[in-house]
Scaffold this motif. Sequence first.
Motif, PDB file in Angstrom:
ATOM      1  N   TYR A  20       0.956  -1.214   0.125  1.00 13.85           N
ATOM      2  CA  TYR A  20      -0.003  -0.177   0.091  1.00 13.85           C
ATOM      3  C   TYR A  20       0.845   1.426  -0.140  1.00 13.85           C
ATOM      4  CZ  TYR A  20      -3.289   3.301   2.180  1.00 13.85           C
ATOM      5  OH  TYR A  20      -4.361   4.175   2.129  1.00 13.85           O
ATOM      6  N   TYR A  21       1.761   1.443   0.813  1.00 10.71           N
ATOM      7  CA  TYR A  21       2.524   2.585   1.118  1.00 10.71           C
ATOM      8  C   TYR A  21       3.676   2.622  -0.209  1.00 10.71           C
ATOM      9  CZ  TYR A  21       0.396   3.874   5.436  1.00 10.71           C
ATOM     10  OH  TYR A  21      -0.463   4.123   6.364  1.00 10.71           O
ATOM     11  N   ARG A  22       4.061   1.555  -0.495  1.00 10.64           N
ATOM     12  CA  ARG A  22       5.111   1.420  -1.397  1.00 10.64           C
ATOM     13  C   ARG A  22       4.698   2.072  -2.832  1.00 10.64           C
ATOM     14  NH1 ARG A  22       7.973  -4.137  -3.907  1.00 10.64           N
ATOM     15  NH2 ARG A  22       9.307  -2.998  -5.463  1.00 10.64           N
ATOM     16  N   TRP A  23       3.551   1.574  -3.233  1.00  9.69           N
ATOM     17  CA  TRP A  23       3.062   1.836  -4.576  1.00  9.69           C
ATOM     18  C   TRP A  23       2.286   3.488  -4.447  1.00  9.69           C
ATOM     19  CZ3 TRP A  23       5.882  -0.174  -7.642  1.00  9.69           C
ATOM     20  CH2 TRP A  23       6.341  -1.643  -7.407  1.00  9.69           C
ATOM     21  N   LEU A  24       1.731   3.697  -3.490  1.00  8.18           N
ATOM     22  CA  LEU A  24       1.162   4.809  -3.301  1.00  8.18           C
ATOM     23  C   LEU A  24       2.305   6.102  -3.374  1.00  8.18           C
ATOM     24  CD1 LEU A  24      -1.383   6.736  -2.559  1.00  8.18           C
ATOM     25  CD2 LEU A  24      -0.551   6.443  -0.306  1.00  8.18           C
ATOM     26  N   PHE A  25       3.299   5.662  -2.639  1.00  6.04           N
ATOM     27  CA  PHE A  25       4.334   6.704  -2.822  1.00  6.04           C
ATOM     28  C   PHE A  25       5.160   6.619  -4.131  1.00  6.04           C
ATOM     29  CE2 PHE A  25       3.418   7.069   1.786  1.00  6.04           C
ATOM     30  CZ  PHE A  25       3.555   8.473   1.992  1.00  6.04           C
ATOM     31  N   PHE A  26       5.234   5.549  -4.550  1.00  8.37           N
ATOM     32  CA  PHE A  26       6.022   5.433  -5.831  1.00  8.37           C
ATOM     33  C   PHE A  26       5.009   5.871  -6.983  1.00  8.37           C
ATOM     34  CE2 PHE A  26       6.480   3.246 -10.085  1.00  8.37           C
ATOM     35  CZ  PHE A  26       8.102   3.132 -10.105  1.00  8.37           C
ATOM     36  N   ALA A  27       3.861   6.080  -6.915  1.00  7.91           N
ATOM     37  CA  ALA A  27       3.091   6.818  -7.843  1.00  7.91           C
ATOM     38  C   ALA A  27       3.036   8.179  -7.842  1.00  7.91           C
ATOM     39  CB  ALA A  27       1.531   6.394  -7.816  1.00  7.91           C
ATOM     40  N   ALA A  28       3.048   8.691  -6.578  1.00  8.41           N
ATOM     41  CA  ALA A  28       3.061  10.276  -6.221  1.00  8.41           C
ATOM     42  C   ALA A  28       4.594  10.834  -6.672  1.00  8.41           C
ATOM     43  CB  ALA A  28       2.762  10.262  -4.834  1.00  8.41           C
ATOM     44  N   GLY A  29       5.382   9.828  -6.419  1.00 14.08           N
ATOM     45  CA  GLY A  29       7.072  10.518  -6.800  1.00 14.08           C
ATOM     46  C   GLY A  29       7.864  10.039  -7.643  1.00 14.08           C
ATOM     47  N   PRO A  30       8.447   8.912  -8.126  1.00 17.71           N
ATOM     48  CA  PRO A  30       9.111   8.480  -9.127  1.00 17.71           C
ATOM     49  C   PRO A  30       8.370   8.486 -10.369  1.00 17.71           C
ATOM     50  CG  PRO A  30       9.816   7.062  -7.424  1.00 17.71           C
ATOM     51  CD  PRO A  30       8.602   7.744  -6.944  1.00 17.71           C
ATOM     52  N   LEU A  31       7.211   7.729 -10.585  1.00 12.94           N
ATOM     53  CA  LEU A  31       6.319   7.632 -11.696  1.00 12.94           C
ATOM     54  C   LEU A  31       5.912   8.874 -12.494  1.00 12.94           C
ATOM     55  CD1 LEU A  31       4.924   5.630 -13.584  1.00 12.94           C
ATOM     56  CD2 LEU A  31       2.796   5.536 -12.061  1.00 12.94           C
ATOM     57  N   GLU A  32       5.415   9.542 -11.349  1.00 15.05           N
ATOM     58  CA  GLU A  32       4.988  11.213 -11.902  1.00 15.05           C
ATOM     59  C   GLU A  32       5.945  11.893 -12.262  1.00 15.05           C
ATOM     60  OE1 GLU A  32       2.281  14.931 -10.873  1.00 15.05           O
ATOM     61  OE2 GLU A  32       1.534  13.038 -10.037  1.00 15.05           O
ATOM     62  N   ALA A  33       7.136  11.972 -11.685  1.00 16.39           N
ATOM     63  CA  ALA A  33       8.374  12.635 -12.134  1.00 16.39           C
ATOM     64  C   ALA A  33       8.871  12.203 -13.580  1.00 16.39           C
ATOM     65  CB  ALA A  33       9.514  12.418 -11.048  1.00 16.39           C
ATOM     66  N   ALA A  34       8.768  10.679 -13.692  1.00 19.87           N
ATOM     67  CA  ALA A  34       9.367  10.306 -15.023  1.00 19.87           C
ATOM     68  C   ALA A  34       8.275  10.627 -16.081  1.00 19.87           C
ATOM     69  CB  ALA A  34       9.294   8.728 -14.745  1.00 19.87           C
ATOM     70  N   ILE A  35       6.898  10.603 -15.782  1.00 21.09           N
ATOM     71  CA  ILE A  35       6.070  11.022 -16.672  1.00 21.09           C
ATOM     72  C   ILE A  35       6.147  12.264 -16.966  1.00 21.09           C
ATOM     73  CG2 ILE A  35       3.613  10.809 -17.290  1.00 21.09           C
ATOM     74  CD1 ILE A  35       3.543   8.149 -16.158  1.00 21.09           C
ATOM     75  N   THR A  36       6.130  13.374 -16.168  1.00 23.47           N
ATOM     76  CA  THR A  36       6.309  14.693 -16.262  1.00 23.47           C
ATOM     77  C   THR A  36       7.446  14.888 -17.140  1.00 23.47           C
ATOM     78  OG1 THR A  36       5.160  15.146 -14.378  1.00 23.47           O
ATOM     79  CG2 THR A  36       6.383  17.007 -15.370  1.00 23.47           C
ATOM     80  N   ASN A  37       8.591  14.672 -16.897  1.00 24.23           N
ATOM     81  CA  ASN A  37       9.644  14.666 -17.740  1.00 24.23           C
ATOM     82  C   ASN A  37       9.525  14.476 -19.103  1.00 24.23           C
ATOM     83  OD1 ASN A  37      11.189  15.998 -15.663  1.00 24.23           O
ATOM     84  ND2 ASN A  37      12.542  14.353 -15.226  1.00 24.23           N
ATOM     85  N   ARG A  38       8.837  13.271 -19.312  1.00 23.75           N
ATOM     86  CA  ARG A  38       8.803  12.580 -20.504  1.00 23.75           C
ATOM     87  C   ARG A  38       7.726  13.705 -21.519  1.00 23.75           C
ATOM     88  NH1 ARG A  38       8.890   7.880 -23.778  1.00 23.75           N
ATOM     89  NH2 ARG A  38      10.834   7.594 -22.661  1.00 23.75           N
ATOM     90  N   ALA A  39       6.666  14.052 -20.668  1.00 28.36           N
ATOM     91  CA  ALA A  39       5.658  14.929 -21.266  1.00 28.36           C
ATOM     92  C   ALA A  39       6.227  16.525 -21.845  1.00 28.36           C
ATOM     93  CB  ALA A  39       4.498  15.208 -20.244  1.00 28.36           C
TER      94      ALA A  39
END
Length: 216
Positions: free
Chosen positions: A93-112
Motif C-alpha cells: 500500500y505505502y510502497r505503490w502509493l508513494f511510488f506513483a506520487a514520486g518516481p512515476l509522476e516525475a518520470a512521466i512529467t519529464n517525458r511530457a
Amino acid sequence: MTADVTLYTNPQSRGRIARWMLEETGVAYTTVVLDYGTTMVAEAYRAINPMMKVPAIVHGDQVVTETAAICAYLAEAFPDAELAPLPDERAAYYRWLFFAAGPLEAAITNRAFGVTVTEEQQRMAGYGDFDRAVGVIGDAVARTPYIAGDRFTAADVYVGSQLMWFTQFGLVPKTDAIMAYIGRLADRPAHRRATALDDGKVEDGAKVEEGGAAGD
C-alpha cells in the motif's frame, strides 16, 4: 472525527482523484469549485493552500493538500469505509502509493516536457529512467487484482487515477495488465458517481455544492 469535510477542487484537475476518494468513503461533503485565474489564487484560498493548487480538503480544523496524502488521510479518518490497509497490505500500500506520487509522476512529467535524463543523470533521478519506472508499475498491477493485493484500498484510487490519466494521453503504454487494472477500477460505483459529478461542472469560480453518497 466528524464528517465535516470540504473539498476544494476544479473538475479539470487532480481534484477528480480526491472527489473519487470521498465518494468511496460514503461521507457527505461540501464542494467548492475554484477557477484557476481568480478564486484559486485569491487570498482566501491561499490561506488553505499557499501553493494555490487543487485539490485540498478541510476536515474540521485539519487541512490536507497533496492528492496522495488526501487519499491516505481520508482512509484513516473514515475507517468504516475499509479503505486503509490491513496489516499484510501495508507494505505494498505505502510502497505503490508513494511510488506513483514520486518516481512515476516525475518520470512521466519529464517525458511530457521532452526531458530525457542521461545515463549519468539517472543516478540522481529518483525514477532512474522512464521505461524502468513505467515497467515497474506495469509489473505491479499485473501481479494482483489491486495494488496492495486482493482487496481495493485507497492506494488504488491514487495509482489507478494516475494510470487512467496517463494512458488517456498516451504517456503510459496501454498494456493488457494496465488496462485490465484500470477497467476494474473504472467500473466501481463510487468512481462512476465522482466522474458524473465532475463531468457536469463548469469552471465558474467559487461554486458551492453538496456532494457525497448521502446526497446522491
